[in-house]
Design a protein around this motif. Structure first.
Motif, PDB file in Angstrom:
ATOM      1  N   CYS A 263       0.837  -1.197   0.000  1.00 30.46           N
ATOM      2  CA  CYS A 263       0.000   0.000   0.000  1.00 30.46           C
ATOM      3  C   CYS A 263       0.874   1.251   0.000  1.00 30.46           C
ATOM      4  O   CYS A 263       0.643   2.193  -0.774  1.00 30.46           O
ATOM      5  N   ALA A 264       1.882   1.278   0.861  1.00 36.06           N
ATOM      6  CA  ALA A 264       2.775   2.436   0.936  1.00 36.06           C
ATOM      7  C   ALA A 264       3.523   2.631  -0.376  1.00 36.06           C
ATOM      8  O   ALA A 264       3.782   3.772  -0.793  1.00 36.06           O
ATOM      9  N   LEU A 265       3.881   1.540  -1.031  1.00 37.06           N
ATOM     10  CA  LEU A 265       4.573   1.634  -2.319  1.00 37.06           C
ATOM     11  C   LEU A 265       3.649   2.233  -3.379  1.00 37.06           C
ATOM     12  O   LEU A 265       4.070   3.067  -4.185  1.00 37.06           O
ATOM     13  N   ASP A 266       2.377   1.835  -3.384  1.00 43.31           N
ATOM     14  CA  ASP A 266       1.409   2.428  -4.303  1.00 43.31           C
ATOM     15  C   ASP A 266       1.260   3.930  -4.058  1.00 43.31           C
ATOM     16  O   ASP A 266       1.230   4.729  -4.998  1.00 43.31           O
ATOM     17  N   VAL A 267       1.168   4.302  -2.794  1.00 43.19           N
ATOM     18  CA  VAL A 267       1.004   5.714  -2.442  1.00 43.19           C
ATOM     19  C   VAL A 267       2.190   6.531  -2.922  1.00 43.19           C
ATOM     20  O   VAL A 267       2.041   7.570  -3.574  1.00 43.19           O
ATOM     21  N   ILE A 268       3.393   6.065  -2.612  1.00 38.69           N
ATOM     22  CA  ILE A 268       4.568   6.869  -2.900  1.00 38.69           C
ATOM     23  C   ILE A 268       4.867   6.904  -4.390  1.00 38.69           C
ATOM     24  O   ILE A 268       5.346   7.915  -4.916  1.00 38.69           O
ATOM     25  N   CYS A 269       4.571   5.837  -5.097  1.00 44.37           N
ATOM     26  CA  CYS A 269       4.831   5.824  -6.537  1.00 44.37           C
ATOM     27  C   CYS A 269       3.915   6.811  -7.252  1.00 44.37           C
ATOM     28  O   CYS A 269       4.366   7.581  -8.103  1.00 44.37           O
TER      29      CYS A 269
END
Length: 505
Positions: free
Chosen positions: A176-182
Motif C-alpha cells: 500500500c505504501a509503495l502504491d502511495v509513494i509511486c
C-alpha cells in the motif's frame, strides 16, 4: 621461507601505514569506552555470522554495557555510537555536521546524490528548491491519493476480516505504501497491492534487502568484497529495472509537458478541464537551480530518494501502530471515537487535510509509536574535522551513529519507557525542554526529515480508514519472549506484525 617473510613484512608495513593514517582516531577513540578490539579487524568479530536479529541484540547489549557514547572499530573504520541527547543536539543542530556517514554509501547506487545522500553545496541548493513541495497546499494534492489507495487496502484486508485468521499485516502495508509513494512521486500507478509480482515491486524489495545486508554484514560493507559477490550482480539487475522505470516516466512526462506548451493548454488540466493531481516529479520538472532546469539524472535522484524514504518508513510506522492498537483496545477506542467525531460515520466520504490535522489524539498515538519504534532506528554523520562536543573530541573521519531507538527507551529521558502511553506527548514536560533532542524519530536540525508532514498525513489517512471499517485485534497466539527487531536503515519486526481483524457493524 621467502614467501612467509614477504607476508610478514607486508603485514607489518600495512599495520604501520594504518597506524599513521589513523593515529589521531586511535588516540581519541582510546578515551572512549567500548568493547575490546583486535589489530586490523577491530570489533568485526562481534558481528561476523550474526543474523539480523542477533545483530540488533548485540548492539543493544553494547549500548547497555558501554554507556551513551562509545566507540567501535569495524576494521580501520571508527564508529562512535551516541544515545546522549545533549551530544545528539550538538551534532544535529549544527550546519557543520551534515555529511552522512559511510553507511549511506550503500544507498548511493540507487539514489545517487539525492537529498538523503547529497553533500555540501548541492545538498543546500536542492533542499531549498524541494522544501516548498511539502507545503500544506501541495499536501492537499496528495490526500486524494492517500484516500484512494487506502480504499484498495481496505478491500485487500476484507478476506482476512471475514475469516478472522491471524496474518502478518507488514507485507500488505508495504505494498500500500509503495502504491502511495509511486503515484505521489511520479504520477503513475504500479498497482503493487494488486500486482505484487510486478517487476518494479520485486526490484524495490531486492534493492532494499541488499542495502540491509550491507548494513550489518561486515564482509559486504567494503566495495572490493561486495563487487565480487553475488550481491553486486543482484544489485545491478535491480537497478536496471528501477532506474529504467524512473527514467522512462521522466522522459514521458517531459514530452507531455512540452506538447502541452505547444498546444498552449494549461498543463495542470486535462482535456475536459478537470484539475489534474500534481506529482512530486511535476514540481521537479518546473524547478530551476542556478537559473537552469534540472537534468534528468538530478530529477531521477530526487524521485528515487522520495520513493526510498517514503515507502519503507511509513510501512514501519503504520505496521507498528496497528500492532499497538491491537494490544491496547482502550487506545484504539479513543482513536476510533475521535475519527467518528471529526470525519463522521460515512466510510466512503473522502477525507480532507484539514480533517486529518484535527485528529490530535491519533497524532499522540503516532508519536508514542515512533518513540518505541522509530522507523529509522539509527542515522549517521561523518566528521570532516576534529570537533569537541559536550567535552568529547570526535576525530576527523569518524562515523557518528545516533540511535533514536535506544534514546526513546531510555528511562533517563522517559518515565516507564516501555509503557505505551500516548498521553505523555500531550503536555511538554520539563525533561522535554531540557533535552529536546531525546525524541528524534524524524532526525532534527538542518537535515531533519523533509517529508514528515507528508508521512504524518499518510499515516492518519490510512489508520482512519482502517478503523472505520475494522476493529484491530491481537493474534490468537502471540510470540512469547522479548521483542526482536531487524535494525537496519528501517526498523522491521523479526516475526512480522501478526494481527486479526473483525468488521465493524
Amino acid at each position: 621461507m621467502i614467501l612467509a617473510l614477504t607476508v610478514l613484512l607486508g603485514t607489518i608495513g600495512l599495520a604501520v601505514y594504518l597506524y599513521r593514517k589513523f593515529a589521531d582516531a586511535l588516540y581519541y577513540a582510546s578515551k572512549l569506552d567500548g568493547p575490546k578490539g583486535y589489530p586490523l579487524i577491530g570489533n568485526a568479530l562481534l558481528f561476523v555470522n550474526k543474523s539480523p536479529p542477533e545483530f540488533f541484540f548485540t548492539v543493544r547489549d553494547l549500548v547497555q554495557q558501554s554507556g551513551k557514547c562509545f566507540r567501535l572499530w569495524l576494521g580501520p573504520e571508527l564508529l562512535i555510537v551516541v544515545t546522549d541527547a545533549k551530544v545528539a543536539e550538538g551534532i544535529l543542530s549544527s550546519p557543520k555536521y551534515i555529511e552522512k556517514s559511510s553507511e549511506y554509501d550503500f544507498i548511493r547506487p540507487w539514489l545517487g546524490e539525492g537529498l538523503l545522500t547529497g553533500t555540501n553545496k548541492k545538498w543546500f541548493a536542492f533542499r531549498k528548491i524541494i522544501t516548498p513541495s511539502f507545503h500544506f497546499k501541495i499536501l492537499e494534492e496528495f490526500v486524494d491519493i492517500f484516500d484512494q489507495q487506502s480504499s484498495i487496502f481496505i478491500n485487500q484486508l476484507k478476506p482476512k476480516a471475514v475469516s478472522g485468521e491471524t496474518f502478518d499485516v507488514f507485507p500488505m502495508v508495504t505494498l500500500c505504501a509503495l502504491d502511495v509513494i509511486c503515484e505521489s512521486a511520479m504520477g503513475t500507478k504500479v498497482n503493487a497491492q494488486i500486482r505484487s509480482d510486478s517487476e518494479y515491486v520485486k526490484a524495490v524489495k531486492e534493492i532494499t534487502y541488499i542495502i540491509h545486508v550491507r548494513t550489518y554484514d561486515v564482509m559486504a560493507r567494503y566495495n572490493f568484497m561486495f563487487n565480487i559477490s553475488s550481491y553486486r550482480r543482484r544489485q545491478d539487475k535491480a537497478l536496471k529495472v528501477l532506474h529504467g522505470y524512473t527514467n522512462s516516466v521522466i522522459q514521458s512526462r517531459r514530452a507531455t509537458v512540452a506538447q502541452q506548451k505547444i498546444n498552449t493548454t494549461d498543463e495542470q488540466e486535462n482535456d475536459v478541464g478537470v484539475r489534474k493531481k500534481v506529482a512530486f516529479l511535476d514540481m521537479l520538472l518546473q524547478a530551476t537551480i542556478d537559473g537552469r532546469p534540472l537534468t534528468d539524472l538530478e530529477i531521477r535522484e530526487e524521485v528515487d530518494t522520495f520513493m526510498f524514504e517514503g515507502h519503507d518508513t511509513t510501512t514501519s510506522a503504520i505496521s507498528f501502530l496497528l500492532y499497538r492498537l491491537a494490544k491496547h483496545p482502550e487506545v484504539q477506542q479513543k482513536v476510533y471515537d475521535e475519527i467518528v467525531s471529526v470525519i463522521g460515520s460515512d466510510r466512503k466520504r473522502p477525507v480532507s487535510l484539514a480533517q486529518l490535522n484535527e485528529l490530535r489524539y491519533l497524532e499522540l498515538v503516532i508519536k508514542e509509536t515512533l518513540r518505541l519504534y522509530p522507523s529509522v532506528p539509527f542515522f549517521g554523520r561523518k566528521m570532516l574535522e576534529h570537533s569537541e562536543i559536550e567535552g568529547i573530541t570526535f576525530p576527523a573521519g569518524a562515523n557518528i551513529i545516533l540511535m533514536p531507538f535506544f534514546m526513546g527507551r531510555d528511562p533517563e529521558y522517559f518515565d516507564d519507557p516501555l509503557d505505551f502511553r500516548p498521553e505523555r506527548f500531550a503536555v511538554e514536560s520539563s525533561a522535554e525542554k531540557a533535552n529536546p533532542y531525546r525524541y528524534i524519530p524524524f532526525s532534527a536540525g538542518p537535515r531533519n526529515c523533509i517529508g514528515q508532514k507528508f508521512a504524518m498525513a499518510e499515516i492518519k489517512s490510512l489508520i482512519s480508514k482502517v478503523l472505520r471499517y475494522y476493529t484491530v485485534l491481537p493474534p490468537e497466539k502471540e510470540h512469547t519472549g522479548e521483542e526482536s527487531f531487524i535494525c537496519e536503515m528501517i526498523l522491521r519486526p523479526t516475526f512480522g506484525i501478526p494481527i486479526r481483524l473483525s468488521e465493524r457493524k
